[in-house]
Design an enzyme around this catalytic site. Sequence first.
Site, PDB file in Angstrom:
ATOM      1  CG  LEU A  86       9.866 -17.229  -3.795  1.00 36.68           C
ATOM      2  CD1 LEU A  86       9.643 -17.158  -2.282  1.00 36.68           C
ATOM      3  CD2 LEU A  86      10.450 -15.893  -4.265  1.00 36.68           C
ATOM      4  CG  ASP A 143      -2.065   0.938   1.138  1.00 35.52           C
ATOM      5  OD1 ASP A 143      -2.293   1.497   0.050  1.00 35.52           O
ATOM      6  OD2 ASP A 143      -2.743   1.144   2.158  1.00 35.52           O
ATOM      7  CG  HIS A 155       0.247   2.182  -9.246  1.00 36.49           C
ATOM      8  ND1 HIS A 155       0.013   1.776  -7.958  1.00 36.49           N
ATOM      9  CD2 HIS A 155      -0.851   2.911  -9.611  1.00 36.49           C
ATOM     10  CE1 HIS A 155      -1.167   2.228  -7.564  1.00 36.49           C
ATOM     11  NE2 HIS A 155      -1.712   2.919  -8.543  1.00 36.49           N
TER      12      HIS A 155
HETATM   13  C1  FPP Z   1      -1.795   0.256  -3.338  1.00 35.11           C
HETATM   14  O1  FPP Z   1      -1.327   1.592  -3.316  1.00 35.11           O
HETATM   15  C2  FPP Z   1      -1.242  -0.449  -4.469  1.00 35.11           C
HETATM   16  C3  FPP Z   1      -1.951  -1.030  -5.474  1.00 35.11           C
HETATM   17  C4  FPP Z   1      -3.417  -1.012  -5.567  1.00 35.11           C
HETATM   18  C5  FPP Z   1      -1.271  -1.666  -6.603  1.00 35.11           C
HETATM   19  C6  FPP Z   1      -0.125  -2.559  -6.282  1.00 35.11           C
HETATM   20  C7  FPP Z   1       0.621  -2.696  -7.525  1.00 35.11           C
HETATM   21  C8  FPP Z   1       1.966  -2.628  -7.653  1.00 35.11           C
HETATM   22  C9  FPP Z   1       2.918  -2.533  -6.536  1.00 35.11           C
HETATM   23  C10 FPP Z   1       2.504  -2.620  -9.033  1.00 35.11           C
HETATM   24  C11 FPP Z   1       3.138  -3.796  -9.572  1.00 35.11           C
HETATM   25  C12 FPP Z   1       2.781  -5.114  -9.057  1.00 35.11           C
HETATM   26  C13 FPP Z   1       3.251  -6.247  -9.593  1.00 35.11           C
HETATM   27  C14 FPP Z   1       2.922  -7.548  -9.006  1.00 35.11           C
HETATM   28  C15 FPP Z   1       4.117  -6.206 -10.784  1.00 35.11           C
HETATM   29  P1  FPP Z   1      -2.396   2.742  -3.451  1.00 35.11           P
HETATM   30  O2  FPP Z   1      -2.510   3.109  -4.883  1.00 35.11           O
HETATM   31  O3  FPP Z   1      -3.678   2.331  -2.813  1.00 35.11           O
HETATM   32  O4  FPP Z   1      -1.717   3.888  -2.636  1.00 35.11           O
HETATM   33  P2  FPP Z   1      -2.466   5.047  -1.814  1.00 35.11           P
HETATM   34  O5  FPP Z   1      -3.248   4.361  -0.726  1.00 35.11           O
HETATM   35  O6  FPP Z   1      -1.329   5.845  -1.303  1.00 35.11           O
HETATM   36  O7  FPP Z   1      -3.324   5.780  -2.780  1.00 35.11           O
END
Ligand code: FPP
Length: 237
Positions: free
Chosen positions: A127, A16, A33
Amino acid sequence: MNSIKNEILHVAIIMDGNGRWANARALERLKGHAKGAERVRHIVRASLGLNVTHLTLFAFSTENWRRSEREVAGLMSLFRAYIISESAKLQLNDIKVLFIGDRTPLDPKLIFLMDELETLTKSNDALTLTIALNYGGRDEIIRATKQIVKKVKLGELIENDITPEVFSLHLDTGSLPNPDLIIRTSGEYRTSNFLPWQSVYSEYVFEKVNWPDFNNSIYEKTIKEFKSRNRRYGSAK
Ligand code: FPP
């Protein structure tokens, strides 16, 4: 292949804070992201050195479709790019990749890449990397229940066969051990529909940093903290 099998250590992560990381730098959310995807590469590699046998990452929830069309499309193309750029390295490092979540609403081209990577890496065992994509714990439980109901109707199962073990096998995580440690970054104290059935005895660590800042030394420290805890699984000391 590993000749000596490590003790199981399943780490699951709610990644997150990508959006906040980007906002704090006046960048658009997708940049956060992209930085988050870079972190994924490092954390997967670090897991191999930390004797983590299973790593499960929450990449996209059943609720994330509520985000803007641009952000959803950007995330989907990041997943696609990750699979394309990482598959050879994952294979070379003996990493088995699995995807959990409901694939049906995903782009068929992405589903094809997911299936292909699962097939390519299915015999690997250094893994197990599980990526939760369009995953929601309640949705998973409902889908498992529907499968069981179908089997009961067909006479393949009877009511008394339905134990926690049998139920677990019908979840997307049927082939996986339960998570030992669940990490959430960005200072939020919620579990957000992530592995609700599987996490009943998991240890949680909530880290303040946003996911793009979750570096290898924080990861190592988190695992150390987990190892210092006394897990009792409901028994006396
Ligand atoms: C939450 O941060 C994150 C996500 C919803 C996306 C997770 C995706 C990645 C880390 C990208 C790549 C993943 C892979 C497996 C290649 P948020 O957007 O909710 O952050 P915020 O709460 O600060 O808005």
